[in-house]
Design a protein around this motif. Sequence first.
Motif, PDB file in Angstrom:
ATOM      1  N   HIS A 176      53.546 -55.839 122.679  1.00 17.33           N
ATOM      2  CA  HIS A 176      52.573 -54.914 122.088  1.00 17.33           C
ATOM      3  C   HIS A 176      52.981 -53.506 122.500  1.00 17.33           C
ATOM      4  N   HIS A 194      55.859 -62.493 121.625  1.00 19.91           N
ATOM      5  CA  HIS A 194      56.151 -62.725 120.192  1.00 19.91           C
ATOM      6  C   HIS A 194      57.158 -61.707 119.620  1.00 19.91           C
ATOM      7  N   PHE A 220      59.757 -59.449 117.888  1.00 18.64           N
ATOM      8  CA  PHE A 220      59.731 -58.757 116.588  1.00 18.64           C
ATOM      9  C   PHE A 220      58.330 -58.219 116.264  1.00 18.64           C
ATOM     10  N   ASN A 221      57.277 -58.979 116.614  1.00 21.97           N
ATOM     11  CA  ASN A 221      55.934 -58.578 116.181  1.00 21.97           C
ATOM     12  C   ASN A 221      55.272 -57.667 117.203  1.00 21.97           C
ATOM     13  N   GLY A 222      54.757 -56.557 116.703  1.00 21.14           N
ATOM     14  CA  GLY A 222      54.050 -55.621 117.578  1.00 21.14           C
ATOM     15  C   GLY A 222      54.980 -54.985 118.594  1.00 21.14           C
ATOM     16  N   MET A 223      56.222 -54.744 118.220  1.00 21.45           N
ATOM     17  CA  MET A 223      57.153 -54.084 119.161  1.00 21.45           C
ATOM     18  C   MET A 223      58.172 -53.253 118.391  1.00 21.45           C
ATOM     19  N   ILE A 249      57.067 -66.510 116.807  1.00 23.52           N
ATOM     20  CA  ILE A 249      56.013 -67.129 115.985  1.00 23.52           C
ATOM     21  C   ILE A 249      56.645 -67.601 114.673  1.00 23.52           C
ATOM     22  N   ASP A 266      50.454 -67.920 118.869  1.00 23.51           N
ATOM     23  CA  ASP A 266      49.623 -66.710 118.794  1.00 23.51           C
ATOM     24  C   ASP A 266      48.350 -67.002 118.008  1.00 23.51           C
ATOM     25  N   LEU A 275      38.999 -60.813 115.649  1.00 24.48           N
ATOM     26  CA  LEU A 275      39.986 -60.901 116.728  1.00 24.48           C
ATOM     27  C   LEU A 275      39.629 -59.774 117.679  1.00 24.48           C
ATOM     28  N   LEU A 281      49.078 -58.353 109.946  1.00 27.51           N
ATOM     29  CA  LEU A 281      48.909 -59.662 110.579  1.00 27.51           C
ATOM     30  C   LEU A 281      48.195 -59.465 111.914  1.00 27.51           C
ATOM     31  N   ALA A 282      47.302 -60.379 112.248  1.00 29.44           N
ATOM     32  CA  ALA A 282      46.506 -60.241 113.489  1.00 29.44           C
ATOM     33  C   ALA A 282      46.344 -61.622 114.110  1.00 29.44           C
ATOM     34  N   GLY A 283      47.362 -62.043 114.831  1.00 32.09           N
ATOM     35  CA  GLY A 283      47.354 -63.411 115.332  1.00 32.09           C
ATOM     36  C   GLY A 283      47.689 -64.350 114.182  1.00 32.09           C
TER      37      GLY A 283
HETATM   38  C1  LIG Z   1      47.112 -61.341 118.498  1.00 29.89           C
HETATM   39  C2  LIG Z   1      47.898 -60.420 117.659  1.00 29.89           C
HETATM   40  O1  LIG Z   1      47.287 -59.633 116.966  1.00 29.89           O
HETATM   41  N1  LIG Z   1      49.254 -60.522 117.673  1.00 29.89           N
HETATM   42  C3  LIG Z   1      50.256 -59.800 116.906  1.00 29.89           C
HETATM   43  C4  LIG Z   1      49.774 -58.516 116.293  1.00 29.89           C
HETATM   44  O2  LIG Z   1      49.446 -57.642 117.341  1.00 29.89           O
HETATM   45  C5  LIG Z   1      50.847 -57.876 115.403  1.00 29.89           C
HETATM   46  O3  LIG Z   1      50.323 -56.766 114.751  1.00 29.89           O
HETATM   47  C6  LIG Z   1      51.328 -58.891 114.388  1.00 29.89           C
HETATM   48  C7  LIG Z   1      52.366 -58.396 113.390  1.00 29.89           C
HETATM   49  O4  LIG Z   1      53.291 -57.608 113.972  1.00 29.89           O
HETATM   50  P1  LIG Z   1      54.323 -56.757 113.105  1.00 29.89           P
HETATM   51  O5  LIG Z   1      53.512 -56.049 112.076  1.00 29.89           O
HETATM   52  O6  LIG Z   1      54.974 -55.857 114.083  1.00 29.89           O
HETATM   53  O7  LIG Z   1      55.260 -57.756 112.500  1.00 29.89           O
HETATM   54  O8  LIG Z   1      51.845 -59.972 115.098  1.00 29.89           O
HETATM   55  C8  LIG Z   1      50.877 -60.698 115.852  1.00 29.89           C
HETATM   56  O9  LIG Z   1      49.912 -61.220 114.988  1.00 29.89           O
END
Ligand SMILES: CC(=O)N[C@@H]1[C@@H](O)[C@H](O)[C@@H](COP(=O)(O)O)O[C@@H]1O
Length: 239
Positions: free
Chosen positions: A50, A71, A73-76, A101, A129, A143, A163-165
């Motif tokens: 995150h 996770h 790639f996601n949220g980074m 994921i 997730d 969430l 996406l949110a989980g």
């Molecule tokens: C619990 C949660 O919300 N987890 C993450 C979220 O934070 C993030 O926004 C999403 C898409 O990430 P992205 O847009 O970077 O691919 O992946 C996951 O769902």
Amino acid sequence: MSDPSLTAFRRWQDSAQGLLKKIALAPERHGAADFIENVSGSGTKVAIGHSSATYEEALEAVYAGANIFVHTFNGMSGLNHHAPGMVGAAMDTPNTYAELICDGHHVESGAANLLIQEKGIDHVALVTDCMSAGGRRAGEYVLGEFPVIVKDGAARLKDGGSLAGSVLKLLQAVQNLVQWGRVSLYDAFKMASYVPAVSVGIEDECGLIAAGREADFIVVDENINLQSTYLAGKEVYSK
Ligand SMILES: CC(=O)N[C@@H]1[C@@H](O)[C@H](O)[C@@H](COP(=O)(O)O)O[C@@H]1O
């Protein structure tokens, strides 16, 4: 959001009677390296995610003792050739574990295969997730404080559609990964069981079927469909 605090961590660990095995933080937050050194030194694994950290900030966290990417790639921060970001750091640190994921919404199969090729199956941990709507019907959920709409196998923020989980089941992640064509059934199960256990240092308790481990496992048919579920060695579900 706040910077990591050792005082808060110790309070949580006391309340949990030492059960906290893993904690996640964004490495660019103030005091992260010091927090990571202390917490990982005390036996709790530190994951990073995150986060919009740079590649260098992420590496610093790994050098301080962080061993898991949340996770991937996601949220980074993504991989760019001028700025390798968190994803670049995950790929460039062979001893860390990269969560993934595999619901088909969070990461394209090509990106998943690339990460696995780079890190090897022993350093990629399948995670769901999954949020509170997992196993429930499509509709509106929350969430944390955010309203979420679950539809077509994905959970998205009502506001903006990110996406949110997920509503992924781990077995579905195994099925998807095998279908994506680069990982064997044996390895996909290993990435969903043993590798995550090793990543948090509990492989002497669970993560494989062996004497002395917790006998929580599932039985699947040749098409990877669930046939039965065992908890502590007792069948609790049968198709
Ligand atoms: C619990 C949660 O919300 N987890 C993450 C979220 O934070 C993030 O926004 C999403 C898409 O990430 P992205 O847009 O970077 O691919 O992946 C996951 O769902």
